[in-house]
Design a protein around this motif. Structure first.
Motif, PDB file in Angstrom:
ATOM      1  N   TRP A   1       0.829  -1.207   0.000  1.00  0.00           N
ATOM      2  CA  TRP A   1       0.000   0.000   0.000  1.00  0.00           C
ATOM      3  C   TRP A   1       0.865   1.261   0.000  1.00  0.00           C
TER       4      TRP A   1
ATOM      5  N   GLN B   1      -0.452   0.939 -10.469  1.00  0.00           N
ATOM      6  CA  GLN B   1      -1.600   0.082 -10.203  1.00  0.00           C
ATOM      7  C   GLN B   1      -1.192  -1.355  -9.877  1.00  0.00           C
TER       8      GLN B   1
ATOM      9  N   ARG C   1      -1.239  -1.626  -6.224  1.00  0.00           N
ATOM     10  CA  ARG C   1      -2.622  -1.617  -5.729  1.00  0.00           C
ATOM     11  C   ARG C   1      -3.265  -2.983  -5.875  1.00  0.00           C
TER      12      ARG C   1
ATOM     13  N   ARG D   1      -4.532  -5.350  -2.852  1.00  0.00           N
ATOM     14  CA  ARG D   1      -5.922  -5.801  -2.760  1.00  0.00           C
ATOM     15  C   ARG D   1      -5.997  -7.327  -2.658  1.00  0.00           C
TER      16      ARG D   1
ATOM     17  N   GLN E   1      -6.660  -0.310   3.130  1.00  0.00           N
ATOM     18  CA  GLN E   1      -7.522  -0.178   1.950  1.00  0.00           C
ATOM     19  C   GLN E   1      -8.677   0.784   2.220  1.00  0.00           C
TER      20      GLN E   1
ATOM     21  N   GLU F   1      -9.003   3.888  -0.131  1.00  0.00           N
ATOM     22  CA  GLU F   1     -10.047   3.743  -1.147  1.00  0.00           C
ATOM     23  C   GLU F   1     -11.462   3.911  -0.620  1.00  0.00           C
TER      24      GLU F   1
ATOM     25  N   ASP G   1     -13.210   1.685   0.776  1.00  0.00           N
ATOM     26  CA  ASP G   1     -13.916   0.475   0.374  1.00  0.00           C
ATOM     27  C   ASP G   1     -14.717  -0.052   1.567  1.00  0.00           C
TER      28      ASP G   1
END
Length: 375
Positions: A53, A62, A65, A69, A101, A105, A107
């Motif tokens: 991260w 990406q 990332r 994830r 995360q 993000e 999320d």
């Protein structure tokens, strides 16, 4: 490119290579300069997620990332299957994976997973003794009444859960444990015990001890570093000035005892000779923790200059003499970490937590990125 930038770029490049090396496995400590890998069943596995991260936040790549994830998905499975979660290090696992995360993000599934992890940590709470048990099952003959200083870094998971839910039990348990740790793990001379034992039935204090330090009454350097960072984080969440004062005391003790090359030995009381092991991970943790501490000190604070100098000395020592910059095949960022010297477990190797805190400290210094202990 300054020295911090050079060190960060080196760590980011090594992480990209390590992503291919490690695949879906998680690094722990090294043996002969090769990281030992596990399928997400050790207490250290969140640090790899945290490194991914951090690399993503720094680079915007990406690939980091997506790899990060994937680790969160693995942590979801670990919780659902209850794999190796019967210990207090739930904060190390889930703060740097699913909570990271959520921070980056927002999320909602990551937030929900992190709250579930906080509930797992609450299962370590022992109402009779008013503490979070570090290791072993409830009632364990040897570990049932034991707290350890490392747990201060797991408390932010509970503080965060309180902020997200408004449920006071999370904060109350975290504060109670932090207060107990301050009273019994921190000594009058500003050194620290690694562990402390209490009577399991009535909570009466028994005695201090160690697990990974030189002896019961010595000061294990990594434990001192956990205390610097952990009390600074308890201050961030509660604004209790006693936590700030304690973090400062522990930091002054640590930085006053830096050796000539500015990277600490594995215990402050161990006899020093040519074969005495270092713990670069302790220096990395203390540096990151002291940077957190500085966030809360006014510019005219009497200890500020001393702490700034200590951080600079420690980080210069790590980058100049312990970092693997210029060694493109090296798997770790910093050499000469120690896990459990007396136990003969990785006494002079890469430590994945050392790599994480080293990179976090560098990113704090260079970019103001602060890791995932709070939002």
């Amino acid at each position: 490119m300054n020295m911090w930038q050079k060190a960060i770029e080196d760590a980011v490049q090594k992480t990209k290579v390590n992503m291919e090396r490690f695949g879906d496995l998680f690094p722990h400590v090294s043996d002969n300069d090769v990281y030992l890998l596990n399928p997400n069943d050790d207490w250290t596995d969140g640090f790899w997620s945290g490194i991914l991260w951090l690399c993503y936040e720094y680079s915007g790549d990406q690939a980091f990332r997506e790899a990060a994830r994937k680790t969160v998905a693995s942590f979801k499975q670990r919780l659902e299957k209850n794999v190796a979660l019967d210990h207090h290090d739930i904060g190390f696992l889930y703060s740097l994976s699913s909570k990271a995360q959520w921070i980056i993000e927002k999320d909602e599934a990551a937030k929900a997973l992190t709250l579930q992890a906080a509930d797992v940590l609450l299962k370590r709470w022992r109402p009779k003794g008013q503490y979070i048990q570090a290791w072993g099952p409830e009632g364990d003959e040897h570990n049932g009444g034991r707290i350890i200083i490392d747990c201060l870094m797991n408390l932010p998971l509970l503080y965060w859960a309180y902020e997200q839910t408004g449920d006071a039990k999370y904060k109350e348990i975290a504060v109670t444990h932090a207060n107990l740790s301050r009273r019994y793990l921190v000594r009058g001379d500003d050194s620290s015990f690694h562990t402390f034992y209490f009577d399991q039935e009535n909570g009466e204090p028994l005695h201090g001890g160690t697990h990974q330090g030189y002896r019961d009454g010595s000061t294990w350097t990594r434990g001192q570093a956990w205390g610097i960072y952990g009390f600074a984080l308890s201050y961030r969440y509660t604004k209790d000035p006693l936590y700030l004062e304690t973090s400062k005391r522990l930091a002054r003790y640590f930085f006053e005892r830096l050796p000539e090359d500015n990277v600490v030995y594995w215990d402050f009381n161990v006899p020093v000779d040519a074969d005495t092991k270092r713990d670069s991970s302790a220096s990395a943790i203390a540096s990151a923790g002291a940077l957190e501490l500085l966030d809360h000190l006014p510019q005219d604070d009497a200890d500020r200059k001393f702490l700034e100098d200590g951080i600079q000395r420690s980080m210069n020592g790590l980058v100049d003499k312990y970092a693997t910059i210029g060694k493109p095949d090296a798997q770790g960022f910093i050499e000469h970490g120690s896990y459990h010297v007396r136990g003969g477990n990785a006494p002079d190797d890469y430590m994945i937590w050392g790599d994480y805190y080293y990179l976090e400290a560098l990113l704090r210094l260079e970019k103001g990125l602060k890791g995932y202990w709070y939002e």
